[in-house]
Motif scaffolding. Structure first.
Motif, PDB file in Angstrom:
ATOM      1  N   UNK A  84       2.092  -5.525   4.328  1.00 34.85           N
ATOM      2  CA  UNK A  84       0.893  -4.756   4.017  1.00 34.85           C
ATOM      3  C   UNK A  84       1.186  -3.731   2.934  1.00 34.85           C
ATOM      4  N   UNK A  85       0.118  -3.194   2.359  1.00 33.36           N
ATOM      5  CA  UNK A  85       0.239  -2.148   1.359  1.00 33.36           C
ATOM      6  C   UNK A  85       0.213  -0.808   2.083  1.00 33.36           C
ATOM      7  N   UNK A  86       1.249  -0.020   1.890  1.00 33.49           N
ATOM      8  CA  UNK A  86       1.349   1.285   2.540  1.00 33.49           C
ATOM      9  C   UNK A  86       0.397   2.293   1.926  1.00 33.49           C
ATOM     10  N   UNK A  87       0.333   3.468   2.506  1.00 33.50           N
ATOM     11  CA  UNK A  87      -0.564   4.517   2.017  1.00 33.50           C
ATOM     12  C   UNK A  87      -0.213   4.972   0.611  1.00 33.50           C
ATOM     13  N   UNK A  88       1.076   4.825   0.231  1.00 39.53           N
ATOM     14  CA  UNK A  88       1.505   5.207  -1.115  1.00 39.53           C
ATOM     15  C   UNK A  88       1.368   4.060  -2.116  1.00 39.53           C
ATOM     16  N   UNK A  89       0.846   2.907  -1.687  1.00 44.55           N
ATOM     17  CA  UNK A  89       0.651   1.760  -2.583  1.00 44.55           C
ATOM     18  C   UNK A  89       1.823   0.799  -2.638  1.00 44.55           C
ATOM     19  N   UNK A  90       2.927   1.145  -1.977  1.00 40.94           N
ATOM     20  CA  UNK A  90       4.097   0.266  -1.976  1.00 40.94           C
ATOM     21  C   UNK A  90       3.933  -0.829  -0.917  1.00 40.94           C
ATOM     22  N   UNK A  91       4.550  -1.956  -1.180  1.00 41.98           N
ATOM     23  CA  UNK A  91       4.513  -3.063  -0.237  1.00 41.98           C
ATOM     24  C   UNK A  91       5.482  -2.777   0.909  1.00 41.98           C
ATOM     25  N   UNK A  92       5.002  -2.891   2.151  1.00 45.34           N
ATOM     26  CA  UNK A  92       5.823  -2.608   3.319  1.00 45.34           C
ATOM     27  C   UNK A  92       5.738  -3.773   4.296  1.00 45.34           C
ATOM     28  N   UNK A  93       6.689  -3.818   5.242  1.00 44.86           N
ATOM     29  CA  UNK A  93       6.739  -4.898   6.214  1.00 44.86           C
ATOM     30  C   UNK A  93       7.032  -4.345   7.602  1.00 44.86           C
ATOM     31  N   UNK A  94       6.460  -5.027   8.587  1.00 42.70           N
ATOM     32  CA  UNK A  94       6.849  -4.846   9.983  1.00 42.70           C
ATOM     33  C   UNK A  94       7.370  -6.209  10.425  1.00 42.70           C
ATOM     34  N   UNK A  95       8.551  -6.221  11.035  1.00 38.86           N
ATOM     35  CA  UNK A  95       9.174  -7.473  11.450  1.00 38.86           C
ATOM     36  C   UNK A  95       9.405  -7.429  12.957  1.00 38.86           C
ATOM     37  N   UNK A  96       8.971  -8.506  13.636  1.00 34.43           N
ATOM     38  CA  UNK A  96       9.049  -8.593  15.088  1.00 34.43           C
ATOM     39  C   UNK A  96       9.792  -9.862  15.496  1.00 34.43           C
ATOM     40  N   UNK A  97      10.504  -9.802  16.613  1.00 35.65           N
ATOM     41  CA  UNK A  97      11.232 -10.957  17.124  1.00 35.65           C
ATOM     42  C   UNK A  97      10.247 -11.909  17.804  1.00 35.65           C
ATOM     43  N   UNK A  98      10.048 -13.075  17.196  1.00 29.67           N
ATOM     44  CA  UNK A  98       9.099 -14.063  17.723  1.00 29.67           C
ATOM     45  C   UNK A  98       9.808 -15.283  18.282  1.00 29.67           C
ATOM     46  N   UNK A  99      11.110 -15.184  18.496  1.00 32.78           N
ATOM     47  CA  UNK A  99      11.894 -16.347  18.923  1.00 32.78           C
ATOM     48  C   UNK A  99      11.380 -16.935  20.227  1.00 32.78           C
TER      49      UNK A  99
END
Length: 165
Positions: free
Chosen positions: A122-137
């Motif tokens: 997603x695009x963060x509040x500052x305009x930078x591209x950010x990620x959230x990563x979750x264990x889906x195994x």
């Protein structure tokens, strides 16, 4: 992996059953969330936003800011060295001491394992591209979130992404 599912907390169950919740998973966070390491998070996929609840913080990301929701797979090899007393015994019976040495020699067994990750980009509040990563195994329902996103946003599915974990 037991036969019985644990009972869902009533507050989480009520939030999950709200109108508009299209998918729900409860998974461990790998990266992208501040606070305690690897917190158990509840992720709610709604038509207009994605909500991520951690033990101490609630995140809400509007769909206008979400760039991609995907499942990433990683494969890795594990090696295990084993020696066989039975092989040494059989080798000794057939060929004496030389057979015992050959039959009991260490062997390397390799197995391939895989891990799956749910990645919300997603695009963060500052305009930078950010990620959230979750264990889906061990949570196959994570794939539902990626499928719903790509059905609603087919152009995002066509763009090639490079994810760094």
């Amino acid at each position: 992996m037991g036969l019985l599912k644990p009972k869902l907390d009533p507050a989480i169950k009520a939030k999950k059953e709200r109108p508009g919740v299209r998918a729900f998973v409860s998974v461990d966070c790998i990266a992208g969330i501040l606070g305690s390491s690897n917190p158990l998070c509840q992720i709610y996929y709604l038509d207009d936003r994605i909500e991520v609840d951690t033990p101490d913080t609630e995140y809400s990301i509007s769909m206008e800011r979400v760039r991609d929701v995907s499942i990433q797979r990683e494969f890795y090899k594990k090696s295990k060295v084993t020696s066989s007393m039975g092989g040494a015994f059989v080798g000794a019976l057939i060929a004496g001491p030389t057979g015992a040495v050959i039959g009991g020699r260490p062997k390397v067994k390799q197995t391939v394992h895989s891990a799956s990750f749910l990645v919300i980009e997603y695009t963060g509040t500052d305009g930078a591209l950010e990620q959230m990563v979750f264990d889906a195994t061990y949570t196959p329902k994570c794939k539902d979130m990626a499928t719903i996103f790509h059905q609603q946003h087919p152009i995002a599915a066509q763009a090639k992404k490079q994810i760094t974990l």
